[in-house]
Write a protein that holds these residues in place. Sequence first.
Motif, PDB file in Angstrom:
ATOM      1  N   GLU A 184      -5.111   8.541  -0.012  1.00  0.00           N
ATOM      2  CA  GLU A 184      -4.347   8.718   1.220  1.00  0.00           C
ATOM      3  C   GLU A 184      -2.892   9.052   0.923  1.00  0.00           C
ATOM      4  O   GLU A 184      -2.317   9.962   1.528  1.00  0.00           O
ATOM      5  CB  GLU A 184      -4.437   7.446   2.074  1.00  0.00           C
ATOM      6  N   GLY A 216       0.803  -1.210   0.000  1.00  0.00           N
ATOM      7  CA  GLY A 216       0.000   0.000   0.000  1.00  0.00           C
ATOM      8  C   GLY A 216       0.835   1.258   0.000  1.00  0.00           C
ATOM      9  O   GLY A 216       0.456   2.267   0.611  1.00  0.00           O
ATOM     10  N   GLU A 273      -5.963   0.138  -4.573  1.00  0.00           N
ATOM     11  CA  GLU A 273      -7.167   0.690  -3.963  1.00  0.00           C
ATOM     12  C   GLU A 273      -7.235   2.196  -4.172  1.00  0.00           C
ATOM     13  O   GLU A 273      -6.265   2.919  -3.956  1.00  0.00           O
ATOM     14  CB  GLU A 273      -7.202   0.392  -2.451  1.00  0.00           C
ATOM     15  N   ARG A 280      -6.563   4.137  -0.982  1.00  0.00           N
ATOM     16  CA  ARG A 280      -5.150   4.218  -0.621  1.00  0.00           C
ATOM     17  C   ARG A 280      -4.433   5.239  -1.496  1.00  0.00           C
ATOM     18  O   ARG A 280      -3.540   5.949  -1.013  1.00  0.00           O
ATOM     19  CB  ARG A 280      -4.500   2.840  -0.773  1.00  0.00           C
ATOM     20  N   VAL A 330      -0.744   1.643  -6.394  1.00  0.00           N
ATOM     21  CA  VAL A 330      -1.563   0.928  -5.418  1.00  0.00           C
ATOM     22  C   VAL A 330      -2.930   0.624  -6.030  1.00  0.00           C
ATOM     23  O   VAL A 330      -3.496   1.433  -6.772  1.00  0.00           O
ATOM     24  CB  VAL A 330      -1.729   1.740  -4.121  1.00  0.00           C
TER      25      VAL A 330
END
Length: 915
Positions: A476, A441, A470, A473, A468
């Motif tokens: 983020e 991640g 997702e 993620r 990544v």
Amino acid sequence: MELFGRRAETAALDRLLDRATDRAGSGLVLWGEPGIGKTALLEYAVGAASDATVLRCRGTRMEAGLAFAALHELLWPVLDRLETLAAPQAAALRGALGMSRDPANRFLIGAAVLSLLSGLARERPVLVVVDDAQWVDEASALCLGFVARRVATEPVAVLLTGHEDPTSGPWEGLPALEIGGLADEDARQLLTAIAPGIDATLADRTVQAAGGNPLALHELPTLDRETDGEATLPASGHPVPVGPRLRRAFCARAEALKPSTRALLLLAAAEGRGDRHVVHRAGAAWGIDTSAWDEALRSGLLHASGTRLEFRHPLIPAAIYDGSPFAERQAVHQALAAALPRDATMQRASHLAAAADEPDEDVAALLEHAAEECLRRSAGPMAASALRRAAELSPEPADATRRLAAAARAAWHAGNAEAARQLVEDAERLSGVLPVVRLSGGLRGILEFAHGMPERAHHYLTCDMAAVPETRRAVELGTVAVRAAWSAGRSDLQQEALQRVRAVDTAADSAVSGLMPVLRNWWSCYDVTGEVTPMARDLASDVVGRLGTVAWELLPPVPLVQAWGIDGGLLDVLRVQAAQLRRRHELTALALVLAQIAVLDTAAGRWGAAEMAAAEGLRLAEEVEADHLATQSRGGLGLLAAARGEHRAVEEQTNRMLQVSVPRGVRALSASAYWIRGRAALFDGRPQEALSDLLCLVEPGHEAAHTTFALLAAPDTVEAAVQVGSSDVVGFQVAMVQEWAQRTGATWARTAGHRLRALVEGGSAAEASFRAALDVAGAGAQPFEYARTRLLYGEWLRRARRRADASTQLAAAAETFARLGADPLRMRALREQALTDRRAAPLVVDPPTAAGLTAQELRVARLAADRLTNREIAAQLLISPRTVGHHLANVYPKLGITSRTELARIDLDGDLRLS
């Protein structure tokens, strides 16, 4: 048996027990090499504490990875007392001890154990004895360290033994006593007591070889009789390392036993937890019968008590295990794994992993499954260890890489950033960078950010957003990249990261899609160049409220939230985050959140809570060796020290902040350090020094240049500039604050704008500005700054000869400063208040007036004695330099002196006698 040569040690133990009896409890760590006599001293303490309740446990290597195993052993005799605890504490402790499914909250558990011991101590003193603390599981160790540091007012003594100096780790801060070897004469006396009639030559050789180690003195004479002696006890030369000799001694004892008994001892050594039932079941499959058990117990090497097995000394199982061929150890672990119940996943996996000598996917998968269970129980270190071993046993590189990446994330969440970094590097060497980015991640960028390398973190984070899988993620990582650029003071990098965040396609993830407008508005509304996109205050508040439901990585930096004036909402969010991180035992992230809570509590006037949060954050950061996070907590402590007038603390904290932040290019932290120094100097009446530090925040290219901090520090900068007469600085700073107030409507900026305008204006316009500053809705939510406004207003009123009005403002300011502990400004307010009513002056300055000095002359004399120039004195007292000179001309003849040099030697706070 009598203790030889331990007079100093037993005296220390007697003092520990006596203090505990007198309700001055404490902890003590006895440390030294194995066999040096620590356990014998524990037994002495237990015997000396005949009127105390004794609770004891012992660490074992096999249980070192089982959370709360030692605590379970320690508290087993008093579990019936759980009902006396507060419900939350009792629930947390039951969860830790496996008595319920309640979450194991580490902090509640520590409080519960402390409450339990305090309750017991109301009946009789309590002695807690922990042998072999170096092998106590981490969770129990942290809990026991917490307790040992908090029994100072209880009749409780905590006594621990370990192999290493406890200068760091869970026992850090506890008193420690190193247990050294016996002197030759004491060793000879002990040897004579052990083996009466021993040959003098053999005794001399034994004392020499033992090197003062009591356990060696017990075992080596037996070894010499069972071997040829010459190979193990040299007749001359220096004492040899005790460890290998003791291992050989213990192995020699075991070799004298029959094979089935040796097999039993090996099983018990490999099992490690002292579970007699498991060893019995495993031994039964090997044909180990009752006679083998009888011989093992008669040998003195192994003791049994109920369902527990215990070796006489921890070196015995180590020697037996290490001295056995690998094939035998392999078979033993396989037998133990087969003897365990199916739900003992981690223990079975550990034994099978110890037995494996080549890749084995079945064992690797079992370890991975066990690690997942550990993560659900917040046992991050155990999970990381299991996943690392699973990777070693993985036949396929792809599986090994996946498990290493998972181990890295487990280590990171457990607060071990260095282990996480090493695991990421190992995985990258195995499969390259991109696969590890996907599997972890994007952890490498987060690690760099936590380490305090913002530009490198920005590079990794922006690159890894696309890698990544997702969407959440990716958002983020992008948000942390924006924050990293902000930390570095790099507007260009911040804009780059913002563009990447905006470009993330969140349509497929409704939760993230709903969050994106909030993040975009938040981070787009401000950049370090000072360009602002207006955003309504209700939307700004919604930003913070919405972020309360997401990962800590998405939370904005506190200074930026303060600039927007919506820090109250963020404080609630951070408290929720802190509670969640505590439950998950994510120490690194918790240290970061606590540092930010400290800053917000300081602004809100909760200085006690702020100091506790900053101190806890600093301790956690140091525990996980995260110096960058430690620096953030130091900033919170430095901010408090500046307002309290603690000069030495300010210097220490800011120096250590700059040692970390400057080499790494973390301008946000460097700016914070300079701001703290500037405030400390300003509050202490050194405006020129304050201005020198504060102007660094706006100096292009300076290590502390940072627009957010320059904006927040503008009120201090203007006040210092006005005091020293630097009018060229004032205009820009006032305009910056007023423009920000117009664009954002932030309460602090509106208040500061009025206050600063009052400082540079004259006549009735100044009073109107002061009144406007005090009347801003919500201004009182920051009591320290509100009191500063009242102080400045009161000083202005005094100069305008409106003494009654001035006294009202100054008294209110002094009361707030006194409540907060802001001594420098409290004293300044009191001095000003005394000047508003000369009849009150003698109450403040009785001794000086006896020498004929007026109140104002005394103030001038004190500042001159501190080597301030006439201009600096004038700036602090808000009078002209010429008036300062006039007062000094009166002071000298009254005191019978002729120069400042003589003035510096006079005690102006006492009887005005030469010191």
